[in-house]
Enzyme design. Structure first.
Site, PDB file in Angstrom:
ATOM      1  CG  HIS A 138     -11.618  -8.654   5.127  1.00 21.57           C
ATOM      2  ND1 HIS A 138     -11.345  -8.397   5.861  1.00 21.57           N
ATOM      3  CD2 HIS A 138     -10.988  -7.867   4.399  1.00 21.57           C
ATOM      4  CE1 HIS A 138     -10.263  -9.180   5.743  1.00 21.57           C
ATOM      5  NE2 HIS A 138     -10.354  -8.944   4.453  1.00 21.57           N
ATOM      6  CD  GLU A 170      -1.553  -2.103   0.767  1.00 23.00           C
ATOM      7  OE1 GLU A 170      -0.748  -2.720   1.683  1.00 23.00           O
ATOM      8  OE2 GLU A 170      -2.360  -3.195   0.433  1.00 23.00           O
TER       9      GLU A 170
END
Ligand SMILES: Cc1ncc(C[n+]2csc(CCOP(=O)(O)OP(=O)(O)O)c2C)c(N)n1
Ligand SMILES: [Mg+2]
Lengths: 347, 325
Positions: B129, B60
């Site tokens: 999540h 990321e």
């Protein structure tokens, strides 16, 4: 199968049983999700030899720092199936209290650290555990489990670098299963192998056939001996293949060819070990059938037990944020209990 | 006008921006061949090719750092972070580089980029999540923070984000990716930043929300309507820049305010709205400001429906605020 195998017959038979059990559990895990009985599942189908091979080569006191795809390792460590299925259901019997998605588990009694989802974060943790083990004089190794994708993470670099510099007893166990969701291994790194990455950190990296139980088992044994002897870390790249989807949320037909999957089916790790055992006459067809039936039955029993357990009680939502209580959260807890009582919230 | 889902709105905005401006580049994990794990980038790889839709390694900070670098050299990158929960390796790049480039260079080097990421709960995603951590970004000067709740806004706000010269954190409510449906205007139909939307008009209580909580609040407003309470639901749309006039104007009208978000209450964005009301229109208030939010725990798995503000819990909050004297 690796020749010149000095792995005892009992170990191989145990491995065969564990791999068969792992696959049975895995297949049911996927099906339970498809049937809406559990929320999610991450299959390891195809990676049984890598996982059980590594798991069995470790000492029960060694630390396992897993990712989310390691049921073979968990079973090799001796974590009961029921414990795992209670976690998949996130029920009241789940030691984790239903806090995590299925497959993200861990248990202190087994020195198997509770997994998180972010890829790679566990790798440096294993180095920290190893540092503490050395400090405390424990002759144990720590083993982070991770995939090919995780080798691009920050914490892969940090873990490898710290373990190298501090010469720590860590076995970096990378399951190169060919894919990181839709990204093939060749697009993850230009490096000719993942094992080669160890060079830059100043310790050995070895690539093994991850579908060959004996090869994995021996590579881990060797790395373990080195580590315990104070000779530092090893990176093991177990080359294997993820036969199923990345998870039950994934559709691999969007990004990979059926032929690739088929070519790996021919290298099935369980069949390989089975053929070896049969050739040695250490097992026969009847023995194989018996193991297959028994393991399926074990899985069925774990599922039935898990389905009997209710969800965790609502107020457990507020436990374990800290070891002690603080006012803000306690106020929220009482308001929550009030809303439950009034029926505004329904368990 | 066509009927579409929120994620189709995202997809259309990307397609339109890419067709219009060759400097718009999409990058992220699984965004190319796979079309994104939620399919937000579906079809873009085929249409625009691998030079403009880049499948990146699993990193990321790499994705965001690349995007910042590409922006420095004149492109308009749109980076995808697969889940907001995985943005943290990129936090350094976002906070230390993207957010500060314009300021530290006296305007010489703007960071013209968008970071799109699905956020929020309600999909049985557990701790990693499901999180909503918008306040980490709203409290970092130099970042714009945008959260759509309708297909038209997803499209219009994303288009504005892509052509805005500043770094924009674009948070997509994944829970309503496919359940939020509505008319999608044709073409490059941008929605300006800093303009809240009245999702439902009312005169008794102002309810401020964004993202997936907007439809929940509208439902809750419908529930309390049966009790004779007329709640006004305001979709903030952009948290930075915030529409101060819409907030103050509504509170001056109703004299009562409820703030709703999924994120934990403590130090959440609701605290900013509450303080804003206290500072700017305290004397209009007839009741204390109430926050209905996620609890101050990590995000649970099995009990997520008890954790997230439900329609009933929001309705109860509105009712309490409406009746407080
Ligand atoms: C930091 C981070 N980024 C993205 C994701 C989403 N994600 C989950 S697994 C995965 C691929 C991991 O691939 P690999 O390391 O090869 O392990 P495998 O899943 O193949 O076992 C991705 C991108 C994540 N969990 N964490
Ligand atoms: Mg992989």
């Amino acid at each position: 199968m690796s020749e010149d195998a000095d792995v005892p017959k009992e170990t191989l038979l145990r491995a065969f049983r564990l791999m068969t059990l792992g696959r049975a559990a895995d297949e049911r895990g996927v099906n339970l999700q498809r049937q809406g009985r559990i929320g999610f599942y991450v299959p390891m189908n195809g990676q049984e030899a890598a996982q059980v091979g590594c798991g069995l080569a470790l000492d029960p006191k060694d630390w396992i720092v897993p990712a989310y795809r390691e049921i073979g390792v968990a079973l090799a460590r001796g974590i009961p199936l029921k414990t795992l299925f209670d976690q998949f259901y996130g029920n009241a019997a789940d030691i984790l209290k239903g806090r995590q998605m299925p497959c993200h588990y861990g248990y202190r009694a087994f020195r198997y650290v509770t997994a998180s989802s972010p890829v790679g974060t566990q790798i440096i943790l294993a180095a920290g555990i190893a540092q503490a083990s050395v400090y405390k004089g424990e002759k144990v190794v720590s083993v982070p489990f991770f995939g090919d994708g995780a080798t691009s993470s920050n914490d892969f670099h940090a873990g490898m670098n710290f373990a190298g510099v501090l010469n720590l007893p860590v076995i970096f166990f990378c399951q190169n299963n060919g894919w990181a969701i839709s990204l093939p291994r060749e697009k993850q790194t230009r490096s000719a192998s993942l094992a080669a990455k160890a060079d830059a950190y100043g310790f050995p990296g070895v690539q093994v056939d991850g579908n060959d139980f004996i090869a994995v088992y021996r590579a881990v044994q060797e790395a373990r001996q080195r580590a315990i002897a104070g000779k530092g870390p090893t990176l093991i790249e177990a080359v294997t293949f993820r036969m199923g989807p990345h998870s039950t949320s994934d559709d691999p037909s969007r990004y990979r060819k059926q032929e690739e999957v088929a070519s790996w089916r021919a290298k099935d790790p369980i069949e390989h070990l089975r053929d070896f055992l049969v050739a040695k006459k250490w097992i026969d067809e009847a023995g194989i059938d018996k193991i297959e039936e028994e393991t399926k039955q074990q899985v069925q029993e774990a599922i039935e037990a898990a389905e009997k357990s209710p969800p965790p009680s609502p107020e457990t939502l507020f436990d374990d944020v800290f070891h002690d209580r603080w006012r803000i959260l306690e106020e929220e807890r009482s308001e929550f209990m009030e809303l439950l009582k009034e029926g505004v919230l329904r368990a | 006008m066509t009927e579409a889902t929120l994620i189709q709105g995202v997809n259309q905005a990307l397609r339109i921006a890419m067709a219009k401006d060759p400097d718009v580049i999409v990058l992220g994990e699984d965004v190319g061949v796979n079309g994104g794990v939620f399919r937000a980038t579906d079809g873009l790889y085929k249409e625009f090719g691998e030079k403009r839709v880049i499948d990146t390694p699993l990193s990321e900070n790499g994705i965001v750092g690349m995007a910042i670098g590409m922006a420095l050299q004149g492109l308009k990158p749109v980076a995808e972070i697969q889940f907001m929960d995985f943005i943290y390796p990129a936090f350094d790049q976002i906070v230390s580089e993207a957010a500060k480039f314009r300021y530290r260079s006296g305007g010489e080097f703007p960071s013209h980029l968008v970071i799109r990421t699905p956020y929020g709960g309600g999909i049985k995603g557990g701790l990693y999540h499901s999180q909503s951590t918008e306040q980490l970004f709203t409290s970092t000067p130099g970042l714009k923070v945008v959260i759509p709740s309708t297909p038209a806004d997803a499209k219009g706000l994303l288009l504005t984000a892509i052509f805005d010269e500043d770094p924009v954190i674009f948070l997509e409510p994944k829970r309503i990716y496919r359940t939020a449906t509505g008319e999608l205007p044709e073409g490059d139909a941008r929605v300006p930043f800093g303009k809240a939307r009245i999702a439902k008009e009312g005169s008794d209580v102002s309810v401020f929300a964004y993202g997936a909580m907007v439809p929940q609040c509208v439902q809750a407003a419908n529930v309390v309507e049966k009790m004779g309470i007329h709640a006004e639901v305001i979709d903030l749309r952009t948290l930075v820049p915030i529409d101060v006039d819409a907030i103050v104007g509504s509170v001056e009208k109703t004299g009562r305010a409820v703030v709703v978000h999924e994120a934990p209450k403590f130090s959440g964005f609701g605290a900013e709205i509450s303080a804003m009301i206290a500072e700017r229109c305290l004397y209009s208030l007839k009741a204390p400001v109430l926050r209905v939010t996620g609890y101050d725990t990590p995000f649970p798995y099995t009990l997520e429906n008890l954790y997230l503000p439900s329609v009933d819990r929001i309705a109860r909050g509105i009712e309490r605020t409406a009746s407080a004297t």
